[in-house]
Design a protein around this motif. Sequence first.
Motif, PDB file in Angstrom:
ATOM      1  N   HIS A   1       0.855  -1.188   0.000  1.00  0.00           N
ATOM      2  CA  HIS A   1       0.000   0.000   0.000  1.00  0.00           C
ATOM      3  C   HIS A   1       0.892   1.239   0.000  1.00  0.00           C
ATOM      4  N   PRO A   2       0.524   2.296  -0.751  1.00  0.00           N
ATOM      5  CA  PRO A   2       1.362   3.507  -0.765  1.00  0.00           C
ATOM      6  C   PRO A   2       1.615   4.092   0.616  1.00  0.00           C
ATOM      7  N   THR A   3       0.579   4.090   1.470  1.00  0.00           N
ATOM      8  CA  THR A   3       0.754   4.659   2.806  1.00  0.00           C
ATOM      9  C   THR A   3       1.778   3.872   3.609  1.00  0.00           C
ATOM     10  N   ALA A   4       1.868   2.565   3.382  1.00  0.00           N
ATOM     11  CA  ALA A   4       2.863   1.759   4.091  1.00  0.00           C
ATOM     12  C   ALA A   4       4.272   2.220   3.744  1.00  0.00           C
ATOM     13  N   ILE A   5       4.527   2.508   2.467  1.00  0.00           N
ATOM     14  CA  ILE A   5       5.849   2.987   2.059  1.00  0.00           C
ATOM     15  C   ILE A   5       6.116   4.373   2.644  1.00  0.00           C
ATOM     16  N   ILE A   6       5.095   5.229   2.665  1.00  0.00           N
ATOM     17  CA  ILE A   6       5.267   6.578   3.205  1.00  0.00           C
ATOM     18  C   ILE A   6       5.594   6.523   4.693  1.00  0.00           C
ATOM     19  N   VAL A   7       4.851   5.717   5.451  1.00  0.00           N
ATOM     20  CA  VAL A   7       5.104   5.588   6.882  1.00  0.00           C
ATOM     21  C   VAL A   7       6.466   4.960   7.125  1.00  0.00           C
ATOM     22  N   HIS A   8       6.795   3.947   6.347  1.00  0.00           N
ATOM     23  CA  HIS A   8       8.087   3.269   6.435  1.00  0.00           C
ATOM     24  C   HIS A   8       9.238   4.269   6.286  1.00  0.00           C
TER      25      HIS A   8
ATOM     26  N   MET B   1       3.786  20.598   6.437  1.00  0.00           N
ATOM     27  CA  MET B   1       3.216  19.364   6.980  1.00  0.00           C
ATOM     28  C   MET B   1       1.810  19.128   6.447  1.00  0.00           C
ATOM     29  N   TYR B   2       1.024  20.188   6.348  1.00  0.00           N
ATOM     30  CA  TYR B   2      -0.336  20.047   5.819  1.00  0.00           C
ATOM     31  C   TYR B   2      -0.303  19.563   4.373  1.00  0.00           C
ATOM     32  N   ILE B   3       0.580  20.142   3.561  1.00  0.00           N
ATOM     33  CA  ILE B   3       0.638  19.782   2.143  1.00  0.00           C
ATOM     34  C   ILE B   3       1.076  18.334   1.960  1.00  0.00           C
ATOM     35  N   VAL B   4       2.131  17.914   2.674  1.00  0.00           N
ATOM     36  CA  VAL B   4       2.637  16.558   2.460  1.00  0.00           C
ATOM     37  C   VAL B   4       1.656  15.510   2.984  1.00  0.00           C
ATOM     38  N   THR B   5       0.970  15.793   4.082  1.00  0.00           N
ATOM     39  CA  THR B   5      -0.021  14.824   4.568  1.00  0.00           C
ATOM     40  C   THR B   5      -1.203  14.747   3.612  1.00  0.00           C
ATOM     41  N   LYS B   6      -1.580  15.871   3.009  1.00  0.00           N
ATOM     42  CA  LYS B   6      -2.666  15.844   2.026  1.00  0.00           C
ATOM     43  C   LYS B   6      -2.246  15.060   0.784  1.00  0.00           C
ATOM     44  N   LEU B   7      -1.005  15.253   0.339  1.00  0.00           N
ATOM     45  CA  LEU B   7      -0.502  14.474  -0.792  1.00  0.00           C
ATOM     46  C   LEU B   7      -0.555  12.978  -0.486  1.00  0.00           C
ATOM     47  N   ALA B   8      -0.146  12.611   0.723  1.00  0.00           N
ATOM     48  CA  ALA B   8      -0.155  11.201   1.104  1.00  0.00           C
ATOM     49  C   ALA B   8      -1.573  10.640   1.130  1.00  0.00           C
ATOM     50  N   LYS B   9      -2.512  11.392   1.694  1.00  0.00           N
ATOM     51  CA  LYS B   9      -3.903  10.924   1.744  1.00  0.00           C
ATOM     52  C   LYS B   9      -4.501  10.806   0.350  1.00  0.00           C
ATOM     53  N   ASP B  10      -4.222  11.780  -0.507  1.00  0.00           N
ATOM     54  CA  ASP B  10      -4.759  11.740  -1.868  1.00  0.00           C
ATOM     55  C   ASP B  10      -4.190  10.569  -2.654  1.00  0.00           C
ATOM     56  N   LEU B  11      -2.900  10.289  -2.455  1.00  0.00           N
ATOM     57  CA  LEU B  11      -2.294   9.154  -3.152  1.00  0.00           C
ATOM     58  C   LEU B  11      -2.912   7.839  -2.694  1.00  0.00           C
ATOM     59  N   ALA B  12      -3.143   7.697  -1.387  1.00  0.00           N
ATOM     60  CA  ALA B  12      -3.775   6.484  -0.868  1.00  0.00           C
ATOM     61  C   ALA B  12      -5.194   6.347  -1.404  1.00  0.00           C
ATOM     62  N   ALA B  13      -5.947   7.460  -1.449  1.00  0.00           N
ATOM     63  CA  ALA B  13      -7.312   7.408  -1.961  1.00  0.00           C
ATOM     64  C   ALA B  13      -7.338   7.036  -3.435  1.00  0.00           C
ATOM     65  N   LYS B  14      -6.403   7.573  -4.212  1.00  0.00           N
ATOM     66  CA  LYS B  14      -6.332   7.237  -5.639  1.00  0.00           C
ATOM     67  C   LYS B  14      -6.004   5.757  -5.829  1.00  0.00           C
ATOM     68  N   PHE B  15      -5.074   5.263  -5.037  1.00  0.00           N
ATOM     69  CA  PHE B  15      -4.711   3.848  -5.144  1.00  0.00           C
ATOM     70  C   PHE B  15      -5.906   2.953  -4.827  1.00  0.00           C
ATOM     71  N   GLU B  16      -6.608   3.247  -3.753  1.00  0.00           N
ATOM     72  CA  GLU B  16      -7.736   2.410  -3.358  1.00  0.00           C
ATOM     73  C   GLU B  16      -8.895   2.528  -4.354  1.00  0.00           C
ATOM     74  N   LYS B  17      -9.088   3.728  -4.922  1.00  0.00           N
ATOM     75  CA  LYS B  17     -10.133   3.888  -5.936  1.00  0.00           C
ATOM     76  C   LYS B  17      -9.796   3.082  -7.183  1.00  0.00           C
ATOM     77  N   ASP B  18      -8.542   3.196  -7.651  1.00  0.00           N
ATOM     78  CA  ASP B  18      -8.137   2.427  -8.824  1.00  0.00           C
ATOM     79  C   ASP B  18      -8.244   0.936  -8.577  1.00  0.00           C
ATOM     80  N   TYR B  19      -7.874   0.522  -7.374  1.00  0.00           N
ATOM     81  CA  TYR B  19      -7.940  -0.898  -7.054  1.00  0.00           C
ATOM     82  C   TYR B  19      -9.385  -1.386  -7.062  1.00  0.00           C
ATOM     83  N   ALA B  20     -10.275  -0.581  -6.488  1.00  0.00           N
ATOM     84  CA  ALA B  20     -11.674  -0.970  -6.453  1.00  0.00           C
ATOM     85  C   ALA B  20     -12.266  -1.035  -7.863  1.00  0.00           C
TER      86      ALA B  20
END
Length: 346
Positions: free
Chosen positions: A203-210, A320-339
């Motif tokens: 998951h993209p968020t896993a790499i970001i947190v890692h 911090m606001y911008i990078v967290t928003k980028l991370a959330k948007d990337l995760a949402a895009k990944f999950e939408k594409d997957y669905a």
Amino acid sequence: ITQMNEDEDPPYPASFAHKYTPSSASSSTDLNENKSNDGDAIYAPERRSSEDETKKSHFYPSERDNCCGCGDIAIFVLFGLLLAGYIALIVVVGLKKPVLFIVGVMTVVPTVIIWYLLYYRSHRHLINSGRIYGMFILGICSALPCAGLEMLIGLIPIPKDEEHLAIFLLFCAFHAFVVAAFVEESVKYFLGCFWPGYKGLLHPTAIIVHTAFGALGFATIENVMYVFGYEADENQMFATAAVRAFLCVPGHAATGILIGWYLAKRQFFQDDNSYCTSIIIPILIHGFYDFVVFTLPLYSSSLIRGCLFLGLFIYEGVVMYIVTKLAKDLAAKFEKDYAENDEVQR
């Protein structure tokens, strides 16, 4: 629409109930077998469950991945030793000067808060704890070679002449963008890339947190070194710990999140993000902050310095606001594409 009791099994594979879980090969067969008399497929109403249960999908770690192997146990033991050593240190110095115990606690408070917000509160279901603790320890260990490399690059002869403004600004820019930002952001990048199993994260968020936890480990040990590594009175140490708690540690975490964002895009969206592409924006973010700090001797007024620190605080908050928003948007895009892909497969 069928009515089902809570203890009945649905007329389709259990994995079908979660929109992010791919259906099995027999999904279409099961659906075709469960036709109503008018030929329409029967869909059971989705059963709502707890948040933890609904977050189980194929890109989350399996039970086997989450269990503590020998490597994880060794990491936990090493982390425990580091934590016990630091607690012993601040207790010993606190017995001599109680204010130093408070300073020692303040030094690690931002790390604890970011750790909770970034992992335990939001994303602990995406990546196992052994990897998180391991990346944090690796970030701590990276501080020594990073400091050596910074000292080596710092030997390049650029005079620090405060009487000549252009020369002094050149000195500040070189040490901010090259000595500090380039070296430290490069270390964060390589920490994220070369940890074993990095490309196995699902998951993209896993790499970001890692990646962010490698940066957080580096930020923590750097914070300790800045607060306790220089001879200063208690007031100056207290001020340094307070300022760095609001500015430096969150700043390092933010650039770590951004580097992880680039790595996740390369991993899951095949973006051509090379090493240079992935660190150029983090270098600019980090370098601008350091440049402002390095030029503070030019201002004798405490009011101007205070305004600059307030501006840096706002700057770090926006980053911090911008990078967290980028991370959330990337995760949402990944999950939408997957669905959507899963729906096409069905």
